[in-house]
Design an enzyme around this catalytic site. Sequence first.
Site, PDB file in Angstrom:
ATOM      1  N   LYS A 191       0.845  -1.194   0.000  1.00  0.00           N
ATOM      2  CA  LYS A 191       0.000   0.000   0.000  1.00  0.00           C
ATOM      3  C   LYS A 191       0.879   1.243   0.000  1.00  0.00           C
ATOM      4  CE  LYS A 191      -1.605   2.827   2.783  1.00  0.00           C
ATOM      5  NZ  LYS A 191      -1.432   4.035   1.950  1.00  0.00           N
ATOM      6  N   GLY A 244       7.267   5.177   8.174  1.00  0.00           N
ATOM      7  CA  GLY A 244       6.480   6.398   8.298  1.00  0.00           C
ATOM      8  C   GLY A 244       6.641   6.993   9.676  1.00  0.00           C
ATOM      9  N   GLU A 266      10.107   1.405  10.516  1.00  0.00           N
ATOM     10  CA  GLU A 266      11.183   2.377  10.298  1.00  0.00           C
ATOM     11  C   GLU A 266      10.547   3.749  10.454  1.00  0.00           C
ATOM     12  OE1 GLU A 266      12.959   5.051   9.405  1.00  0.00           O
ATOM     13  OE2 GLU A 266      13.198   4.583   7.280  1.00  0.00           O
ATOM     14  N   CYS A 300      14.514  10.268   6.489  1.00  0.00           N
ATOM     15  CA  CYS A 300      14.632   9.839   7.879  1.00  0.00           C
ATOM     16  C   CYS A 300      16.083   9.875   8.332  1.00  0.00           C
ATOM     17  CB  CYS A 300      14.058   8.441   8.020  1.00  0.00           C
ATOM     18  SG  CYS A 300      14.694   7.318   6.781  1.00  0.00           S
ATOM     19  N   GLU A 401      10.874  15.724  14.644  1.00  0.00           N
ATOM     20  CA  GLU A 401      11.219  15.547  13.236  1.00  0.00           C
ATOM     21  C   GLU A 401      10.433  16.536  12.391  1.00  0.00           C
ATOM     22  OE1 GLU A 401      10.168  11.792  11.271  1.00  0.00           O
ATOM     23  OE2 GLU A 401      12.214  11.694  10.503  1.00  0.00           O
TER      24      GLU A 401
HETATM   25  P1  NAI Z   1       2.262   8.527   7.912  1.00  0.00           P
HETATM   26  O1  NAI Z   1       2.961   7.672   8.880  1.00  0.00           O
HETATM   27  O2  NAI Z   1       0.881   8.994   8.271  1.00  0.00           O
HETATM   28  O3  NAI Z   1       2.161   7.827   6.477  1.00  0.00           O
HETATM   29  C1  NAI Z   1       2.984   6.772   6.046  1.00  0.00           C
HETATM   30  C2  NAI Z   1       2.135   5.669   5.435  1.00  0.00           C
HETATM   31  O4  NAI Z   1       1.265   5.143   6.422  1.00  0.00           O
HETATM   32  C3  NAI Z   1       1.243   6.098   4.281  1.00  0.00           C
HETATM   33  O5  NAI Z   1       1.167   5.053   3.335  1.00  0.00           O
HETATM   34  C4  NAI Z   1      -0.116   6.266   4.952  1.00  0.00           C
HETATM   35  O6  NAI Z   1      -1.204   6.103   4.071  1.00  0.00           O
HETATM   36  C5  NAI Z   1      -0.076   5.130   5.949  1.00  0.00           C
HETATM   37  N1  NAI Z   1      -0.974   5.300   7.095  1.00  0.00           N
HETATM   38  C6  NAI Z   1      -1.350   6.450   7.701  1.00  0.00           C
HETATM   39  N2  NAI Z   1      -2.172   6.172   8.726  1.00  0.00           N
HETATM   40  C7  NAI Z   1      -2.322   4.842   8.776  1.00  0.00           C
HETATM   41  C8  NAI Z   1      -3.045   3.968   9.627  1.00  0.00           C
HETATM   42  N3  NAI Z   1      -3.802   4.424  10.628  1.00  0.00           N
HETATM   43  N4  NAI Z   1      -2.962   2.637   9.404  1.00  0.00           N
HETATM   44  C9  NAI Z   1      -2.195   2.156   8.407  1.00  0.00           C
HETATM   45  N5  NAI Z   1      -1.503   2.936   7.575  1.00  0.00           N
HETATM   46  C10 NAI Z   1      -1.557   4.267   7.747  1.00  0.00           C
HETATM   47  O7  NAI Z   1       3.181   9.780   7.655  1.00  0.00           O
HETATM   48  P2  NAI Z   1       2.678  11.229   7.209  1.00  0.00           P
HETATM   49  O8  NAI Z   1       1.554  11.693   8.065  1.00  0.00           O
HETATM   50  O9  NAI Z   1       2.427  11.187   5.759  1.00  0.00           O
HETATM   51  O10 NAI Z   1       3.967  12.121   7.515  1.00  0.00           O
HETATM   52  C11 NAI Z   1       4.050  12.844   8.731  1.00  0.00           C
HETATM   53  C12 NAI Z   1       5.445  12.892   9.287  1.00  0.00           C
HETATM   54  O11 NAI Z   1       5.950  11.568   9.476  1.00  0.00           O
HETATM   55  C13 NAI Z   1       6.466  13.550   8.405  1.00  0.00           C
HETATM   56  O12 NAI Z   1       6.412  14.937   8.523  1.00  0.00           O
HETATM   57  C14 NAI Z   1       7.735  12.943   8.941  1.00  0.00           C
HETATM   58  O13 NAI Z   1       8.148  13.637  10.099  1.00  0.00           O
HETATM   59  C15 NAI Z   1       7.331  11.543   9.313  1.00  0.00           C
HETATM   60  N6  NAI Z   1       7.660  10.589   8.235  1.00  0.00           N
HETATM   61  C16 NAI Z   1       8.747   9.778   8.371  1.00  0.00           C
HETATM   62  C17 NAI Z   1       9.109   8.935   7.341  1.00  0.00           C
HETATM   63  C18 NAI Z   1      10.290   8.047   7.439  1.00  0.00           C
HETATM   64  O14 NAI Z   1      10.939   7.804   6.432  1.00  0.00           O
HETATM   65  N7  NAI Z   1      10.588   7.478   8.571  1.00  0.00           N
HETATM   66  C19 NAI Z   1       8.379   8.904   6.085  1.00  0.00           C
HETATM   67  C20 NAI Z   1       7.203   9.734   6.052  1.00  0.00           C
HETATM   68  C21 NAI Z   1       6.899  10.539   7.095  1.00  0.00           C
END
Ligand code: NAI
Length: 507
Positions: A191, A244, A266, A300, A401
């Site tokens: 996904k 994420g 991660e 990250c 972050e």
């Molecule tokens: P997120 O964690 O919400 O999104 C990442 C993935 O998780 C996307 O595919 C999203 O659709 C999915 N997702 C979101 N909520 C979910 C749920 N309840 N159950 C299952 N899947 C779910 O990250 P977001 O909100 O897009 O980004 C916010 C912050 O997160 C960024 O500003 C950054 O600080 C951090 N981040 C860190 C990343 C990393 O590489 N470790 C990558 C992306 C974001």
Amino acid sequence: MEIGEVAAAQPSSHGGQVLRYEKLFVGGEWVDPLDGGLLDSIDPATGRVWAHVAYGGPQDIDRAVTAARSAFDGPWGRMPGWERAALLLRLADLYQKRAPALAILESRDSGRALRDARVDVGAHHQWYRWYASLADKLSGRTIPMDDSVHVYTTRVPVGVVGAIVPWNVPLMAATWKIAPALAAGCTVVLKPAEQTPVTALELAKLIEEAGFPPGVVNVVPGYGHEAGAALVAHPGVDKITFTGEGRTAKDILRTGADSLKRFSFELGGKAPHIIFADADLEQALNAATGSAWTLCGQSCALGSRVLVERPVYDQVVDAFAQRAAAVRVGMPLDEATHMGPQAHQAQLDKTLSYIGIGVEEGAQLVTGGRRLDAPGLADGYFVAPTVFAGVHNQMRIAREEIFGPVAALIPFDGEDEAVAIANDTSYGLTAGLWTRDVGRSHRVAARIDAGMVWVNTYRYIRWTTPYGGMKASGWGRENGIEALDNFLETRTTIVSTTGKFPNPYAQ
Ligand code: NAI
Ligand code: MG
């Protein structure tokens, strides 16, 4: 003409026709969403829709999980490792051939500079190749005990894997999960993030062309709270691998608790990039400024906390400001561009809000700190490379972050203070340190709580190098042989050499 070629034919264009990806890839077929629809994928360089993309809901996830289960119970589960390897190698070849077009699509969907996407996407085939080389070497151990038993372990695939990836490096995140999962013998439902679904569907085309049995990899774009949550909750999914935000990981743990599935995470970082006064400053600055602004700060591994030993602090601050002026921020597909926009509006808002917080907290804004509104950039989500000096580690811009191109420069005195500041964070993903003192490099590296420590280099990441976080930065490791552990269970088999078992109730 293939969709990818349309984009490839006009590398400097951010206009043109809106692409359409109207189907999900489920069970080896391109299908209409059952309870999803079409979402708009925005080009973050223009703020305009550039692709309409199918997304799925819980019913689509259910169908994908069912397909993944059938493949696992059927042809894929019975396939020997060397045959899985052959398919992975075919995928590697196709991926390598297609990488230039994939890089352009990735650049448009996520806004990352093409020159940077090209290097990253151009290397992904190595992951498929290297994990292919491991697919027939998943051996266990024999365990010497006593002559009444023969004990051995086997490594068996965990089953159906739900892979949830973010929008900053969509193809890389998918590759890091899919390659080892398939090598281990698992099947996958991928996904992608709702902001960047396009390249995952392009990857699905390559999976199809490579000839994997139907259902081995399924791709269902969708929203996190719908498709993502449905995948996590699904009792037919044995394992979730997620990249994420930490808060999302906690939601995932709650949603997945009922099925007691496995998880690896991660979750980002707030990496210390430590520059000692004895460092080769020119090299340290190359690395530190590069890592502060690469991917427009959306990595990250970002060295977002630059810890600088006091004797060279002012010099480093000045050099950061100078180099910020040399960063060419612009259209991602332009060859000259170093740094594109933030990947989406919410991330732009988040970054600008943190810049405001930094100013309020009393950090000194040396340069940047604003959205770019020059003609041609005003509609995109561009932010100037930003430098804060006079930062101390209790400020929110040093603790949370940001995921924007914001470097926070923190002064320190001596090794102990450097280590104390470096470790005073909830995160523990990566760290960098620069010194010419060999003894110090080992001493300090050994004291830093991070899954990856770079000495006199930064962001060296390969398929062979285990990558992942301590503390709140995650569970488990991706890349390297260690990544296979995410997708394998150990079965211990104990065979009696006598076949005799005493009657416990004989006397
Ligand atoms: P997120 O964690 O919400 O999104 C990442 C993935 O998780 C996307 O595919 C999203 O659709 C999915 N997702 C979101 N909520 C979910 C749920 N309840 N159950 C299952 N899947 C779910 O990250 P977001 O909100 O897009 O980004 C916010 C912050 O997160 C960024 O500003 C950054 O600080 C951090 N981040 C860190 C990343 C990393 O590489 N470790 C990558 C992306 C974001
Ligand atoms: Mg979110």
